[in-house]
Design a protein around this motif. Structure first.
Motif, PDB file in Angstrom:
ATOM      1  N   ARG A 120      57.801 -22.459 -38.502  1.00  0.00           N
ATOM      2  CA  ARG A 120      57.142 -21.994 -39.721  1.00  0.00           C
ATOM      3  C   ARG A 120      57.058 -20.470 -39.745  1.00  0.00           C
ATOM      4  N   ILE A 121      56.777 -19.871 -38.596  1.00  0.00           N
ATOM      5  CA  ILE A 121      56.691 -18.405 -38.522  1.00  0.00           C
ATOM      6  C   ILE A 121      58.063 -17.791 -38.766  1.00  0.00           C
ATOM      7  N   ARG A 122      59.105 -18.408 -38.232  1.00  0.00           N
ATOM      8  CA  ARG A 122      60.464 -17.917 -38.470  1.00  0.00           C
ATOM      9  C   ARG A 122      60.796 -17.992 -39.956  1.00  0.00           C
ATOM     10  N   ALA A 123      60.404 -19.064 -40.620  1.00  0.00           N
ATOM     11  CA  ALA A 123      60.653 -19.202 -42.057  1.00  0.00           C
ATOM     12  C   ALA A 123      59.873 -18.154 -42.850  1.00  0.00           C
ATOM     13  N   LEU A 124      58.683 -17.781 -42.355  1.00  0.00           N
ATOM     14  CA  LEU A 124      57.898 -16.750 -43.037  1.00  0.00           C
ATOM     15  C   LEU A 124      58.609 -15.407 -43.009  1.00  0.00           C
ATOM     16  N   ARG A 125      59.359 -15.124 -41.944  1.00  0.00           N
ATOM     17  CA  ARG A 125      60.118 -13.867 -41.866  1.00  0.00           C
ATOM     18  C   ARG A 125      61.136 -13.802 -42.993  1.00  0.00           C
ATOM     19  N   TRP A 126      61.776 -14.930 -43.293  1.00  0.00           N
ATOM     20  CA  TRP A 126      62.777 -14.959 -44.356  1.00  0.00           C
ATOM     21  C   TRP A 126      62.124 -14.938 -45.734  1.00  0.00           C
ATOM     22  N   GLU A 127      60.930 -15.484 -45.829  1.00  0.00           N
ATOM     23  CA  GLU A 127      60.246 -15.541 -47.125  1.00  0.00           C
ATOM     24  C   GLU A 127      59.564 -14.226 -47.481  1.00  0.00           C
ATOM     25  N   LEU A 167      70.705  -9.932 -44.605  1.00  0.00           N
ATOM     26  CA  LEU A 167      70.854 -11.382 -44.760  1.00  0.00           C
ATOM     27  C   LEU A 167      69.714 -12.007 -45.540  1.00  0.00           C
ATOM     28  N   THR A 168      68.614 -11.275 -45.697  1.00  0.00           N
ATOM     29  CA  THR A 168      67.463 -11.834 -46.406  1.00  0.00           C
ATOM     30  C   THR A 168      67.629 -11.752 -47.916  1.00  0.00           C
ATOM     31  N   GLN A 169      68.655 -11.044 -48.384  1.00  0.00           N
ATOM     32  CA  GLN A 169      68.924 -10.961 -49.815  1.00  0.00           C
ATOM     33  C   GLN A 169      69.704 -12.186 -50.257  1.00  0.00           C
ATOM     34  N   ASP A 170      69.568 -12.514 -51.510  1.00  0.00           N
ATOM     35  CA  ASP A 170      70.317 -13.616 -52.123  1.00  0.00           C
ATOM     36  C   ASP A 170      70.255 -14.889 -51.302  1.00  0.00           C
ATOM     37  N   ILE A 171      69.049 -15.339 -51.020  1.00  0.00           N
ATOM     38  CA  ILE A 171      68.884 -16.595 -50.293  1.00  0.00           C
ATOM     39  C   ILE A 171      69.431 -17.750 -51.133  1.00  0.00           C
ATOM     40  N   LYS A 172      69.235 -17.651 -52.456  1.00  0.00           N
ATOM     41  CA  LYS A 172      69.845 -18.614 -53.371  1.00  0.00           C
ATOM     42  C   LYS A 172      70.975 -17.884 -54.106  1.00  0.00           C
ATOM     43  N   PRO A 173      72.089 -18.545 -54.360  1.00  0.00           N
ATOM     44  CA  PRO A 173      73.194 -17.871 -55.052  1.00  0.00           C
ATOM     45  C   PRO A 173      72.753 -17.396 -56.437  1.00  0.00           C
ATOM     46  N   PRO A 174      73.047 -16.134 -56.767  1.00  0.00           N
ATOM     47  CA  PRO A 174      72.597 -15.605 -58.065  1.00  0.00           C
ATOM     48  C   PRO A 174      73.435 -16.130 -59.221  1.00  0.00           C
ATOM     49  N   LYS A 230      54.999   0.188 -63.017  1.00  0.00           N
ATOM     50  CA  LYS A 230      53.587   0.134 -63.364  1.00  0.00           C
ATOM     51  C   LYS A 230      53.244  -1.291 -63.756  1.00  0.00           C
ATOM     52  N   LYS A 231      51.993  -1.630 -63.629  1.00  0.00           N
ATOM     53  CA  LYS A 231      51.543  -2.985 -63.945  1.00  0.00           C
ATOM     54  C   LYS A 231      51.919  -3.347 -65.386  1.00  0.00           C
ATOM     55  N   ASN A 232      52.451  -4.563 -65.543  1.00  0.00           N
ATOM     56  CA  ASN A 232      52.857  -5.165 -66.817  1.00  0.00           C
ATOM     57  C   ASN A 232      54.085  -4.516 -67.457  1.00  0.00           C
ATOM     58  N   SER A 233      54.766  -3.603 -66.780  1.00  0.00           N
ATOM     59  CA  SER A 233      56.003  -3.050 -67.328  1.00  0.00           C
ATOM     60  C   SER A 233      57.149  -4.011 -67.011  1.00  0.00           C
ATOM     61  N   GLN A 234      58.155  -4.058 -67.909  1.00  0.00           N
ATOM     62  CA  GLN A 234      59.297  -4.940 -67.708  1.00  0.00           C
ATOM     63  C   GLN A 234      60.551  -4.101 -67.561  1.00  0.00           C
ATOM     64  N   HIS A 235      61.455  -4.561 -66.664  1.00  0.00           N
ATOM     65  CA  HIS A 235      62.665  -3.807 -66.366  1.00  0.00           C
ATOM     66  C   HIS A 235      63.822  -4.780 -66.195  1.00  0.00           C
ATOM     67  N   PHE A 236      65.037  -4.271 -66.419  1.00  0.00           N
ATOM     68  CA  PHE A 236      66.268  -5.020 -66.210  1.00  0.00           C
ATOM     69  C   PHE A 236      66.960  -4.368 -65.017  1.00  0.00           C
ATOM     70  N   LEU A 237      66.881  -5.014 -63.847  1.00  0.00           N
ATOM     71  CA  LEU A 237      67.305  -4.385 -62.591  1.00  0.00           C
ATOM     72  C   LEU A 237      68.296  -5.265 -61.838  1.00  0.00           C
ATOM     73  N   PRO A 238      69.044  -4.656 -60.906  1.00  0.00           N
ATOM     74  CA  PRO A 238      69.939  -5.466 -60.062  1.00  0.00           C
ATOM     75  C   PRO A 238      69.131  -6.467 -59.228  1.00  0.00           C
ATOM     76  N   ARG A 239      69.609  -7.685 -59.215  1.00  0.00           N
ATOM     77  CA  ARG A 239      68.893  -8.757 -58.514  1.00  0.00           C
ATOM     78  C   ARG A 239      68.647  -8.419 -57.047  1.00  0.00           C
ATOM     79  N   TRP A 240      69.661  -7.914 -56.369  1.00  0.00           N
ATOM     80  CA  TRP A 240      69.549  -7.697 -54.926  1.00  0.00           C
ATOM     81  C   TRP A 240      68.536  -6.615 -54.583  1.00  0.00           C
ATOM     82  N   LYS A 241      68.235  -5.714 -55.525  1.00  0.00           N
ATOM     83  CA  LYS A 241      67.227  -4.687 -55.264  1.00  0.00           C
ATOM     84  C   LYS A 241      65.811  -5.228 -55.496  1.00  0.00           C
TER      85      LYS A 241
END
Length: 195
Positions: free
Chosen positions: A85-92, A135-142, A169-180
């Motif tokens: 479980r602790i190992r899974a927390l590192r990835w999460e 390796l922690t990026q894109d855990i699910k295929p985008p 800032k809080k409640n602001s919306q952005h269109f950003l690269p998924r991996w970032k």
């Protein structure tokens, strides 16, 4: 009943569904080990008597030995499941765990987590060229390379690869690269806005 303390630790982990990490039960673990020590000492005394000719103790010795093995399996299962479980927390959550989770870990588990994250970081730096490979990026295929995100709390400036700086800032919306964004989404700073 004999060997119930170890089984209770396993039951508690089983009840904590969804990968939730319950508090480490130091006292219950110590009690289970004390129970094992007492069973072992009684077995040692009875083995000497059985060697002297008391064959009626053999079944009791075997029963205690089975209890010892059961407790051993339960304690090992408890500790191993916690490490998984602790190992899974590192990835999460990434390399920094929230304080609420660290509070539920023993000192040895925190040390193991730190060694695991250093080992993983060393490996990620060794593959993928000069920058390494996260390796922690894109855990699910985008499904797409860019996503719309909403900032849940003030985070400050955030720089993307092309040098553009965005103020989160809080409640602001952005269109950003998924991996970032994935790490910030896992940390609870951003949320993915589904159309």
């Amino acid at each position: 009943m004999a060997a119930e303390r170890g089984m209770e630790l396993v039951r508690e982990l089983h009840r904590a569904a969804g990968g939730h990490l319950p508090p480490f039960r130091t006292e219950e673990l110590r009690q289970a080990l004390e129970e094992m020590r007492a069973l072992y000492e009684r077995n040692q005394a009875d083995v000497s008597e059985a060697k002297a000719g008391r064959t009626d103790l053999i079944f009791l010795i075997r029963f205690r030995h089975c209890c010892l093995l059961r407790n051993q399996r339960c304690l090992l299962a408890y500790l191993y499941d916690r490490l998984l479980r602790i190992r899974a927390l590192r990835w999460e959550y990434g390399s920094v765990l929230p304080n609420t989770i660290q509070f539920h870990m023993s000192a040895e588990e925190v040390e193991w987590f730190n060694r695991y994250k250093k080992s993983l970081a060393t490996y990620m730096r060794s593959v993928g060229g000069e920058e390494g490979l996260d390796l922690t990026q894109d855990i699910k295929p985008p499904k797409s390379l860019y996503i719309e995100v909403r900032c849940l709390r003030d985070h400050g400036e955030f720089e993307i690869d092309d040098g553009t700086t965005i103020l989160l800032k809080k409640n602001s919306q952005h269109f950003l690269p998924r991996w970032k964004c994935e790490q910030l989404i896992r940390q609870g700073i951003l949320e993915h806005v589904l159309s």
